[in-house]
Design an enzyme around this catalytic site. Structure first.
Site, PDB file in Angstrom:
ATOM      1  CG  ASP A  52      -5.208   7.544   8.932  1.00 17.64           C
ATOM      2  OD1 ASP A  52      -4.496   8.286   8.480  1.00 17.64           O
ATOM      3  OD2 ASP A  52      -5.610   6.826   9.878  1.00 17.64           O
ATOM      4  CB  THR A  85       1.784   9.356   5.178  1.00 17.83           C
ATOM      5  OG1 THR A  85       2.711   8.576   5.444  1.00 17.83           O
ATOM      6  CG2 THR A  85       0.869   9.018   4.090  1.00 17.83           C
ATOM      7  CB  THR A 125       1.928   4.559   6.208  1.00 20.87           C
ATOM      8  OG1 THR A 125       2.292   5.697   5.010  1.00 20.87           O
ATOM      9  CG2 THR A 125       2.221   5.078   7.097  1.00 20.87           C
ATOM     10  CE  LYS A 162       0.009   8.319  12.805  1.00 22.99           C
ATOM     11  NZ  LYS A 162       0.476   9.854  12.951  1.00 22.99           N
TER      12      LYS A 162
END
Length: 236
Positions: A52, A85, A125, A162
């Site tokens: 992640d 990201t 994010t 997601k």
């Protein structure tokens, strides 16, 4: 443009898979072609096992670097990352592969500037927001972000997408996040996460919406077909 004169694109994907498939579909749609051989060659690593990117110290960088090196080994000439990201690791990715990168963050920030806006609202994010703040500043633009509580709610919406939920409620939530940015002074909205355009479109907004993933797909086609110069290589 025939396949023996175009460049081969390497795509670091899977973050998440649905957004990568959307990006690949746009690549195909934006390529002018009358036959299979007119399309650009694309080598995509759709790797949902990348740690992640929103978790500090997750180890995403080395995994992305390994993917990039493998893409070069498979024949890629230039890279694209189908995740905002993950661009935090852009330098490492380029050093590991020795290949130039078509930068989605740069592309999005430049497009936001071209709308004429002075302040861009970014849906992304925390890692993506940090990148966009830097790139927008280079365009002499300010950035509007969600307050802490709504940013947390945005992340919850994001993870629902997601998880495969693109229904009416998720679409309503995403529009509400975008509207909050406009109310706070944003003169355009940047979809700073590749999942955002899966549930939000220009028709939902009263200001310009910038979709960096869509623009990246267009640039990848242009670079690979020789209409745009290769980006500068920033690796050491």
């Amino acid at each position: 443009m025939s396949d023996d004169t175009s460049l081969t694109l390497g795509v670091l994907g899977g973050m998440g898979p649905a957004a990568t498939l959307d990006f690949l579909a746009k690549l195909q749609a934006y390529t002018p072609a009358e036959r299979d051989q007119d399309h650009i060659r694309v080598i995509a690593d759709i790797n949902p096992k990348v740690p992640d990117r929103n978790t500090p110290g997750s180890g995403a960088g080395p995994v992305l670097a390994e993917m990039a090196g493998a893409l070069r080994g498979a024949g890629a000439d230039v890279l694209a990352i189908a995740c905002n990201t993950a661009h935090a690791h852009a330098d490492l990715i380029q050093r590991a592969s020795g290949l130039p990168l078509i930068d989605m963050i740069e592309t999005g920030a430049r497009a936001a500037h071209e709308t004429g806006a002075m302040r861009a609202g970014v849906l992304g994010t925390k890692g993506a927001l940090k990148l966009y703040r830097e790139y927008l500043a280079a365009q002499a633009m300010g950035m509007i972000t969600l307050d802490a509580e709504r940013q947390e709610a945005f992340m919850a919406t994001l993870y629902r997408i997601k998880g495969g939920d693109t229904g009416r409620e998720v679409r309503r939530e995403m529009k509400a996040h975008a509207d909050a940015l406009v109310k706070a002074g944003a003169e355009c909205i940047i979809a700073g996460c590749t999942e955002v355009p899966l549930v939000l479109s220009q028709e939902d907004l009263r200001v310009d919406m910038v979709d960096p993933g869509d623009l990246l797909a267009r640039r990848c086609v242009a670079v690979c077909l020789g209409w745009e110069a290769l980006p500068a290589y920033h690796g050491a």
